[in-house]
Design a protein around this motif. Structure first.
Motif, PDB file in Angstrom:
ATOM      1  N   ILE A   1       0.611  -1.360   0.237  1.00 26.95           N
ATOM      2  CA  ILE A   1       0.055  -0.208  -0.375  1.00 26.95           C
ATOM      3  C   ILE A   1       0.863   0.968   0.058  1.00 26.95           C
ATOM      4  CG2 ILE A   1      -2.194   1.464   1.492  1.00 26.95           C
ATOM      5  CD1 ILE A   1      -2.365  -1.626   2.285  1.00 26.95           C
ATOM      6  N   ASN A   2       1.259   2.155  -0.764  1.00 23.60           N
ATOM      7  CA  ASN A   2       1.551   3.073  -1.201  1.00 23.60           C
ATOM      8  C   ASN A   2       0.688   4.563  -0.348  1.00 23.60           C
ATOM      9  OD1 ASN A   2       3.583   1.989  -3.090  1.00 23.60           O
ATOM     10  ND2 ASN A   2       2.565   2.493  -4.908  1.00 23.60           N
ATOM     11  N   ALA A   3       1.961   5.328  -0.062  1.00 16.54           N
ATOM     12  CA  ALA A   3       0.866   7.142   0.745  1.00 16.54           C
ATOM     13  C   ALA A   3       2.259   8.079  -0.721  1.00 16.54           C
ATOM     14  CB  ALA A   3       1.206   7.189   2.101  1.00 16.54           C
ATOM     15  N   SER A   4       1.031   8.760  -0.669  1.00 10.00           N
ATOM     16  CA  SER A   4       1.093  10.376  -1.027  1.00 10.00           C
ATOM     17  C   SER A   4       1.289  10.908  -0.314  1.00 10.00           C
ATOM     18  CB  SER A   4       1.398  10.085  -2.410  1.00 10.00           C
ATOM     19  OG  SER A   4      -0.154  10.464  -2.940  1.00 10.00           O
ATOM     20  N   SER A   5       1.392  12.653  -0.578  1.00  5.52           N
ATOM     21  CA  SER A   5       0.890  13.921   0.080  1.00  5.52           C
ATOM     22  C   SER A   5       0.447  14.808  -1.138  1.00  5.52           C
ATOM     23  CB  SER A   5       1.629  14.792   0.987  1.00  5.52           C
ATOM     24  OG  SER A   5       1.903  15.984   1.366  1.00  5.52           O
TER      25      SER A   5
ATOM     26  N   LYS B   1       0.202  17.393  -0.336  1.00  8.13           N
ATOM     27  CA  LYS B   1       0.992  18.685  -0.328  1.00  8.13           C
ATOM     28  C   LYS B   1       2.985  19.143  -0.278  1.00  8.13           C
ATOM     29  CE  LYS B   1      -1.306  21.031   4.233  1.00  8.13           C
ATOM     30  NZ  LYS B   1      -1.424  20.815   5.500  1.00  8.13           N
ATOM     31  N   ASP B   2       3.028  17.894  -0.129  1.00  4.11           N
ATOM     32  CA  ASP B   2       5.389  17.222  -0.526  1.00  4.11           C
ATOM     33  C   ASP B   2       4.882  16.045  -1.563  1.00  4.11           C
ATOM     34  OD1 ASP B   2       7.459  16.762  -0.412  1.00  4.11           O
ATOM     35  OD2 ASP B   2       7.917  15.840   1.193  1.00  4.11           O
ATOM     36  N   THR B   3       4.983  16.668  -2.331  1.00  4.24           N
ATOM     37  CA  THR B   3       4.723  15.798  -4.009  1.00  4.24           C
ATOM     38  C   THR B   3       5.801  15.077  -4.462  1.00  4.24           C
ATOM     39  OG1 THR B   3       6.603  17.714  -5.470  1.00  4.24           O
ATOM     40  CG2 THR B   3       3.952  17.540  -5.439  1.00  4.24           C
ATOM     41  N   THR B   4       7.184  14.782  -3.126  1.00  6.18           N
ATOM     42  CA  THR B   4       8.292  14.212  -3.129  1.00  6.18           C
ATOM     43  C   THR B   4       7.772  12.924  -2.566  1.00  6.18           C
ATOM     44  OG1 THR B   4       9.386  15.674  -2.298  1.00  6.18           O
ATOM     45  CG2 THR B   4       9.344  15.860  -4.559  1.00  6.18           C
ATOM     46  N   LEU B   5       7.181  13.674  -1.254  1.00  4.32           N
ATOM     47  CA  LEU B   5       6.645  11.938  -0.154  1.00  4.32           C
ATOM     48  C   LEU B   5       5.916  11.074  -0.806  1.00  4.32           C
ATOM     49  CD1 LEU B   5       6.969  11.877   2.989  1.00  4.32           C
ATOM     50  CD2 LEU B   5       4.166  11.916   2.460  1.00  4.32           C
ATOM     51  N   PHE B   6       6.380   9.588  -0.452  1.00  5.55           N
ATOM     52  CA  PHE B   6       6.583   8.456  -1.042  1.00  5.55           C
ATOM     53  C   PHE B   6       6.654   7.533   0.789  1.00  5.55           C
ATOM     54  CE2 PHE B   6       7.600   4.260  -2.110  1.00  5.55           C
ATOM     55  CZ  PHE B   6       6.041   4.007  -3.187  1.00  5.55           C
ATOM     56  N   GLY B   7       5.606   6.856   0.782  1.00  5.61           N
ATOM     57  CA  GLY B   7       5.145   6.258   1.676  1.00  5.61           C
ATOM     58  C   GLY B   7       4.631   4.757   1.178  1.00  5.61           C
ATOM     59  N   ILE B   8       5.165   3.492   1.813  1.00  2.00           N
ATOM     60  CA  ILE B   8       4.791   2.101   1.272  1.00  2.00           C
ATOM     61  C   ILE B   8       4.817   1.043   2.937  1.00  2.00           C
ATOM     62  CG2 ILE B   8       7.408   1.005   1.177  1.00  2.00           C
ATOM     63  CD1 ILE B   8       6.211   0.039  -1.343  1.00  2.00           C
ATOM     64  N   ALA B   9       3.692   0.773   2.923  1.00  2.00           N
ATOM     65  CA  ALA B   9       3.500  -0.150   3.525  1.00  2.00           C
ATOM     66  C   ALA B   9       3.614  -2.203   2.884  1.00  2.00           C
ATOM     67  CB  ALA B   9       2.068  -0.574   4.585  1.00  2.00           C
ATOM     68  N   LEU B  10       4.452  -2.544   3.681  1.00  2.00           N
ATOM     69  CA  LEU B  10       4.714  -3.898   2.523  1.00  2.00           C
ATOM     70  C   LEU B  10       4.061  -5.061   3.753  1.00  2.00           C
ATOM     71  CD1 LEU B  10       8.062  -3.578   1.435  1.00  2.00           C
ATOM     72  CD2 LEU B  10       5.928  -3.558  -0.345  1.00  2.00           C
ATOM     73  N   PHE B  11       3.641  -6.105   2.971  1.00  5.36           N
ATOM     74  CA  PHE B  11       2.643  -7.417   3.822  1.00  5.36           C
ATOM     75  C   PHE B  11       3.101  -8.401   2.793  1.00  5.36           C
ATOM     76  CE2 PHE B  11       0.044  -3.514   4.980  1.00  5.36           C
ATOM     77  CZ  PHE B  11      -0.285  -3.835   5.935  1.00  5.36           C
TER      78      PHE B  11
END
Length: 128
Positions: A63-67, A69-79
């Motif tokens: 599952i990815n996360a972006s923002s 407000k911050d276009t360079t922010l990237f988040g990921i949760a791995l199962f």
């Protein structure tokens, strides 16, 4: 009565504007849609809780996360360990920001959690 209903709607709208966004699935692939049907997830304080109420045991889900407000922010949760039908699992979301050589991991305290946008990135069925 109308004033109470209107006040309730305003109150709900105020809360929803300050919360994370969960993007709907846009894929047209029938196999993929069948795989994720019944999967639900929630985010709170850097952790995604994934529930598998679908028909299939899962191999990998990300599952990815972006923002907003911050276009360079990237988040990921791995199962990655697989997930049986009817189970609930939790995974930490890892956040990075920046582009190219400037990309670096950032702590949760520096992430504007209210502006996050979440979406499924990948979901595979388990092989038996």
């Amino acid at each position: 009565m109308k004033k109470i209903a209107f006040a309730s709607l305003l109150l709900i709208a105020g809360f929803s504007a300050a919360a994370q966004t969960y993007q709907p699935v846009t894929s047209k692939n029938k196999t993929y849609l069948a795989t994720i049907r019944g999967l639900t997830y929630t985010y709170k304080d850097g952790v995604i809780t994934l529930k598998n109420n679908g028909k299939y045991d899962l191999g990998t889900v990300s599952i990815n996360a972006s923002s907003k407000k911050d276009t360079t922010l990237f988040g990921i949760a791995l199962f990655e360990e697989g997930m049986e039908k009817g189970k609930t699992e939790k995974a930490t979301v890892y956040f990075t920001t920046g582009n190219g050589k400037d990309m670096h991991e950032i702590p949760l305290a520096k992430v504007d959690q209210k502006s996050l946008i979440f979406s499924f990135d990948k979901a595979t069925r388990a092989i038996k």
